[in-house]
Write an enzyme that holds these catalytic residues in place. Structure first.
Site, mmCIF file in Angstrom:
data_model
loop_
_atom_site.group_PDB
_atom_site.id
_atom_site.type_symbol
_atom_site.label_atom_id
_atom_site.label_comp_id
_atom_site.label_asym_id
_atom_site.label_seq_id
_atom_site.Cartn_x
_atom_site.Cartn_y
_atom_site.Cartn_z
ATOM 1 N NE ARG A 88 1.619 -0.950 0.829
ATOM 2 C CZ ARG A 88 2.628 -1.095 1.666
ATOM 3 N NH1 ARG A 88 2.823 -0.238 2.641
ATOM 4 N NH2 ARG A 88 3.470 -2.085 1.514
ATOM 5 N NE ARG A 161 8.242 -7.503 5.936
ATOM 6 C CZ ARG A 161 7.889 -6.384 5.304
ATOM 7 N NH1 ARG A 161 8.583 -5.282 5.483
ATOM 8 N NH2 ARG A 161 6.844 -6.371 4.520
HETATM 9 P P1 AMP Z 1 5.399 -3.024 4.317
HETATM 10 O O1 AMP Z 1 6.169 -3.284 5.561
HETATM 11 O O2 AMP Z 1 5.210 -1.569 4.053
HETATM 12 O O3 AMP Z 1 5.947 -3.760 3.120
HETATM 13 O O4 AMP Z 1 3.929 -3.614 4.561
HETATM 14 C C1 AMP Z 1 3.722 -5.012 4.787
HETATM 15 C C2 AMP Z 1 2.248 -5.355 4.575
HETATM 16 O O5 AMP Z 1 1.448 -4.610 5.516
HETATM 17 C C3 AMP Z 1 1.685 -4.962 3.216
HETATM 18 O O6 AMP Z 1 1.932 -5.964 2.226
HETATM 19 C C4 AMP Z 1 0.197 -4.820 3.535
HETATM 20 O O7 AMP Z 1 -0.436 -6.067 3.678
HETATM 21 C C5 AMP Z 1 0.233 -4.162 4.911
HETATM 22 N N1 AMP Z 1 0.278 -2.679 4.828
HETATM 23 C C6 AMP Z 1 1.290 -1.852 5.240
HETATM 24 N N2 AMP Z 1 1.010 -0.565 5.030
HETATM 25 C C7 AMP Z 1 -0.221 -0.546 4.454
HETATM 26 C C8 AMP Z 1 -1.066 0.483 3.968
HETATM 27 N N3 AMP Z 1 -0.687 1.784 4.021
HETATM 28 N N4 AMP Z 1 -2.258 0.131 3.435
HETATM 29 C C9 AMP Z 1 -2.656 -1.151 3.380
HETATM 30 N N5 AMP Z 1 -1.904 -2.186 3.792
HETATM 31 C C10 AMP Z 1 -0.695 -1.896 4.333
#
Ligand code: AMP
Length: 217
Positions: A88, A161
């Site tokens: 990311r 979520r």
């Molecule tokens: P997601 O399920 O991919 O939408 O991720 C949910 C939350 O987890 C994000 O909004 C971030 O706070 C954290 N997160 C997930 N993947 C990453 C990553 N690669 N780098 C930093 N934060 C992450």
């Protein structure tokens, strides 16, 4: 053994497609979001650090997520990998290069799911999943066939979520635009980026991704 990245803002369909590819192709879905949510639920040191950051929709540290990915890659040495929600940031993209080279792997495709942000907010606010088998649903776009019963496993327990509310979603989108989109040129320079219309139906997106993986387009 293919290694691919699914890139796109929250709600673009990365998780849906990654879970499908895992089920159909024996690849492994590596979702840092799922790993972090598990850590939060289990109350591990990583989870304790990540919880409030995730609730605000901001990014967890590069070091934490890169370490999580490294551990999972080691546990799946003989499987192709689908990176979902990682990298990311530019630092994570560089960390991933190193993690892959160290393990004799290389990146085959970076698939960008191109989407309309206002539509995404509607997609995200309303989504829920089965608490037992994890199948994803949506109040309007993909309801269960029988209200309150999972189509796949019959469970009547569902979860939503905490970060799927409009304010947090807007922050997550802003983080995507500011930190994640700028890594595309890094992969474009290597000729790895393929674009897919993420607003199309799930099956259409699936077919386009399959064609890329099978080398027919
Ligand atoms: P997601 O399920 O991919 O939408 O991720 C949910 C939350 O987890 C994000 O909004 C971030 O706070 C954290 N997160 C997930 N993947 C990453 C990553 N690669 N780098 C930093 N934060 C992450």
């Amino acid at each position: 053994m293919l290694n691919i990245i699914l890139l796109g803002p929250p709600g673009a369909g990365k998780g849906t497609q990654a879970a499908r590819l895992q089920a159909e192709r024996g690849m492994i879905q590596l979702s840092t979001g799922d790993m972090l949510r598990e850590a939060v639920a289990a109350g591990t040191p990583v989870g304790l650090k990540a919880k409030a950051i995730m609730e605000r929709g901001e990014l967890v540290s590069d070091a934490i997520v890169s370490a999580l990915i490294g551990e999972r890659l080691d546990a799946a040495a003989d499987q192709g990998a689908i990176f979902d929600g990682f990298p990311r940031t530019k630092a994570q993209a560089e960390a991933l290069d190193l993690l892959l080279t160290e393990r004799g792997r290389r990146l085959d495709h970076v698939i960008e799911l191109v989407v309309d942000e206002d539509e995404l907010v509607k997609r995200i606010v309303g989504r829920f999943s089965c608490a037992r088998c994890g199948t994803g649903y949506h109040d309007t776009f993909r309801p269960t066939k029988v209200a309150g019963v999972c189509d796949v496993c019959g469970s009547t327990e569902f979860k939503r979520r905490k970060d799927d509310n409009e304010a947090t979603v807007r922050t997550r989108m802003a983080e995507y635009r500011a930190k994640t989109q700028p890594i595309l040129p890094f992969y474009e320079a290597r000729g790895l980026v393929r674009r897919v219309d993420g607003m199309a139906a799930i099956e259409t997106v699936a077919a386009e991704i399959d064609a890329i993986l099978d080398g027919t387009v």
